[in-house]
Design a protein around this motif. Structure first.
Motif, PDB file in Angstrom:
ATOM      1  N   GLU A  48      10.809 -21.621  34.202  1.00  0.00           N
ATOM      2  CA  GLU A  48      11.884 -22.402  33.571  1.00  0.00           C
ATOM      3  C   GLU A  48      11.652 -22.859  32.666  1.00  0.00           C
ATOM      4  O   GLU A  48      10.482 -23.909  31.949  1.00  0.00           O
ATOM      5  CB  GLU A  48      13.790 -22.628  33.853  1.00  0.00           C
ATOM      6  N   VAL A  49      12.265 -23.143  31.056  1.00  0.00           N
ATOM      7  CA  VAL A  49      11.926 -24.704  30.022  1.00  0.00           C
ATOM      8  C   VAL A  49      12.137 -25.586  30.695  1.00  0.00           C
ATOM      9  O   VAL A  49      13.388 -25.979  31.261  1.00  0.00           O
ATOM     10  CB  VAL A  49      12.937 -23.676  28.418  1.00  0.00           C
ATOM     11  N   TYR A  50      11.684 -26.619  30.328  1.00  0.00           N
ATOM     12  CA  TYR A  50      11.119 -27.660  30.425  1.00  0.00           C
ATOM     13  C   TYR A  50      11.705 -29.043  28.910  1.00  0.00           C
ATOM     14  O   TYR A  50      11.671 -28.569  27.769  1.00  0.00           O
ATOM     15  CB  TYR A  50       9.912 -28.778  30.462  1.00  0.00           C
ATOM     16  N   GLU A  51      13.363 -29.295  29.249  1.00  0.00           N
ATOM     17  CA  GLU A  51      14.280 -29.326  28.177  1.00  0.00           C
ATOM     18  C   GLU A  51      14.856 -30.895  28.467  1.00  0.00           C
ATOM     19  O   GLU A  51      14.539 -31.148  29.935  1.00  0.00           O
ATOM     20  CB  GLU A  51      15.028 -28.334  27.269  1.00  0.00           C
ATOM     21  N   PRO A  52      15.040 -32.147  27.416  1.00  0.00           N
ATOM     22  CA  PRO A  52      16.107 -32.930  27.872  1.00  0.00           C
ATOM     23  C   PRO A  52      17.135 -32.659  28.240  1.00  0.00           C
ATOM     24  O   PRO A  52      17.829 -31.534  27.892  1.00  0.00           O
ATOM     25  CB  PRO A  52      15.500 -33.933  26.324  1.00  0.00           C
TER      26      PRO A  52
ATOM     27  N   ALA B  31      19.150 -18.786  28.381  1.00  0.00           N
ATOM     28  CA  ALA B  31      18.976 -17.339  29.483  1.00  0.00           C
ATOM     29  C   ALA B  31      17.932 -16.865  28.816  1.00  0.00           C
ATOM     30  O   ALA B  31      16.691 -16.499  29.270  1.00  0.00           O
ATOM     31  CB  ALA B  31      19.941 -16.909  29.504  1.00  0.00           C
ATOM     32  N   ALA B  32      17.491 -16.709  27.115  1.00  0.00           N
ATOM     33  CA  ALA B  32      17.119 -16.062  26.968  1.00  0.00           C
ATOM     34  C   ALA B  32      15.351 -16.981  26.883  1.00  0.00           C
ATOM     35  O   ALA B  32      14.578 -16.420  26.189  1.00  0.00           O
ATOM     36  CB  ALA B  32      17.342 -15.607  25.317  1.00  0.00           C
ATOM     37  N   ALA B  33      15.336 -17.993  26.461  1.00  0.00           N
ATOM     38  CA  ALA B  33      14.615 -18.778  26.265  1.00  0.00           C
ATOM     39  C   ALA B  33      13.875 -19.143  27.454  1.00  0.00           C
ATOM     40  O   ALA B  33      12.143 -19.013  27.671  1.00  0.00           O
ATOM     41  CB  ALA B  33      15.033 -20.093  25.955  1.00  0.00           C
ATOM     42  N   ASN B  34      14.258 -18.882  28.724  1.00  0.00           N
ATOM     43  CA  ASN B  34      13.578 -18.533  29.990  1.00  0.00           C
ATOM     44  C   ASN B  34      13.411 -17.742  30.178  1.00  0.00           C
ATOM     45  O   ASN B  34      11.803 -17.450  31.005  1.00  0.00           O
ATOM     46  CB  ASN B  34      14.727 -19.332  31.119  1.00  0.00           C
ATOM     47  N   LYS B  35      13.446 -16.258  30.027  1.00  0.00           N
ATOM     48  CA  LYS B  35      13.409 -15.176  29.936  1.00  0.00           C
ATOM     49  C   LYS B  35      11.713 -14.827  29.588  1.00  0.00           C
ATOM     50  O   LYS B  35      10.723 -14.629  30.123  1.00  0.00           O
ATOM     51  CB  LYS B  35      13.883 -13.778  29.320  1.00  0.00           C
TER      52      LYS B  35
ATOM     53  N   GLU C  87       8.419 -14.704  30.507  1.00  0.00           N
ATOM     54  CA  GLU C  87       7.437 -14.001  30.271  1.00  0.00           C
ATOM     55  C   GLU C  87       5.939 -14.316  30.365  1.00  0.00           C
ATOM     56  O   GLU C  87       4.562 -13.840  30.024  1.00  0.00           O
ATOM     57  CB  GLU C  87       7.421 -12.533  29.384  1.00  0.00           C
ATOM     58  N   ALA C  88       5.917 -14.652  29.134  1.00  0.00           N
ATOM     59  CA  ALA C  88       4.397 -15.920  28.874  1.00  0.00           C
ATOM     60  C   ALA C  88       3.416 -16.687  30.142  1.00  0.00           C
ATOM     61  O   ALA C  88       2.185 -16.959  30.291  1.00  0.00           O
ATOM     62  CB  ALA C  88       4.678 -17.124  27.846  1.00  0.00           C
ATOM     63  N   THR C  89       4.442 -17.509  30.942  1.00  0.00           N
ATOM     64  CA  THR C  89       3.747 -17.620  32.000  1.00  0.00           C
ATOM     65  C   THR C  89       3.034 -16.391  32.657  1.00  0.00           C
ATOM     66  O   THR C  89       2.285 -16.601  33.301  1.00  0.00           O
ATOM     67  CB  THR C  89       4.833 -18.409  33.453  1.00  0.00           C
ATOM     68  N   ARG C  90       3.697 -15.318  33.459  1.00  0.00           N
ATOM     69  CA  ARG C  90       3.081 -14.358  33.793  1.00  0.00           C
ATOM     70  C   ARG C  90       2.325 -12.956  33.450  1.00  0.00           C
ATOM     71  O   ARG C  90       1.159 -13.356  33.444  1.00  0.00           O
ATOM     72  CB  ARG C  90       4.502 -12.751  33.758  1.00  0.00           C
TER      73      ARG C  90
ATOM     74  N   HIS D 113       2.463 -22.050  27.523  1.00  0.00           N
ATOM     75  CA  HIS D 113       3.131 -22.641  26.286  1.00  0.00           C
ATOM     76  C   HIS D 113       4.018 -21.147  25.756  1.00  0.00           C
ATOM     77  O   HIS D 113       3.333 -20.183  25.557  1.00  0.00           O
ATOM     78  CB  HIS D 113       3.257 -23.052  25.544  1.00  0.00           C
ATOM     79  N   ALA D 114       4.740 -21.178  25.845  1.00  0.00           N
ATOM     80  CA  ALA D 114       5.814 -20.075  25.314  1.00  0.00           C
ATOM     81  C   ALA D 114       6.270 -20.537  24.128  1.00  0.00           C
ATOM     82  O   ALA D 114       7.085 -21.605  23.821  1.00  0.00           O
ATOM     83  CB  ALA D 114       6.929 -19.466  25.650  1.00  0.00           C
ATOM     84  N   LYS D 115       6.623 -19.443  22.690  1.00  0.00           N
ATOM     85  CA  LYS D 115       7.724 -19.521  21.542  1.00  0.00           C
ATOM     86  C   LYS D 115       8.823 -19.341  22.147  1.00  0.00           C
ATOM     87  O   LYS D 115       9.222 -18.271  21.391  1.00  0.00           O
ATOM     88  CB  LYS D 115       7.078 -18.952  20.832  1.00  0.00           C
ATOM     89  N   HIS D 116       9.957 -20.124  22.339  1.00  0.00           N
ATOM     90  CA  HIS D 116      11.518 -19.197  22.842  1.00  0.00           C
ATOM     91  C   HIS D 116      12.554 -19.606  21.786  1.00  0.00           C
ATOM     92  O   HIS D 116      13.510 -19.466  22.314  1.00  0.00           O
ATOM     93  CB  HIS D 116      11.326 -20.083  24.488  1.00  0.00           C
ATOM     94  N   GLY D 117      11.924 -20.629  21.470  1.00  0.00           N
ATOM     95  CA  GLY D 117      13.362 -21.102  19.629  1.00  0.00           C
ATOM     96  C   GLY D 117      14.358 -22.307  20.166  1.00  0.00           C
ATOM     97  O   GLY D 117      15.086 -22.427  19.085  1.00  0.00           O
ATOM     98  N   LEU D 118      14.339 -22.687  21.199  1.00  0.00           N
ATOM     99  CA  LEU D 118      14.771 -24.156  20.999  1.00  0.00           C
ATOM    100  C   LEU D 118      14.902 -25.196  20.926  1.00  0.00           C
ATOM    101  O   LEU D 118      15.292 -26.089  19.990  1.00  0.00           O
ATOM    102  CB  LEU D 118      14.948 -23.955  23.043  1.00  0.00           C
TER     103      LEU D 118
END
Length: 79
Positions: free
Chosen positions: A31-35, A53-57, A61-64, A69-74
């Motif tokens: 999962e993404v790490y956020e405040p 949910a989209a950010a976690n997806k 995918e990036a972790t796999r 780091h993943a560009k998830h947009g948050l």
């Protein structure tokens, strides 16, 4: 002496309580790490839950693929 803008930002950033949606380690769940306050805000609306949910997806995918780091947009527009 007054702090620079970047120093103020870093000071604020470090005071925040950072976590994942589930509260477990990001390395275990993918999962993404956020405040914490931002996660609560996103979880409070249907649109926010879809974004999370989209950010976690994207993060999973990036972790796999072996990326840290993943560009998830948050974080868009936070600078």
């Amino acid at each position: 002496m007054a702090l620079k803008k970047s120093q103020k930002s870093l000071k604020k950033w470090t005071k925040q309580k950072w976590t994942t949606t589930s509260g477990k380690k990001s390395s275990e769940t993918g999962e993404v790490y956020e405040p914490k306050d931002q996660i609560q805000k996103l979880k409070s609306t249907a649109k926010g839950r879809r974004k999370l949910a989209a950010a976690n997806k994207k993060k999973r995918e990036a972790t796999r693929k072996g990326k840290q780091h993943a560009k998830h947009g948050l974080h868009k527009g936070k600078r």
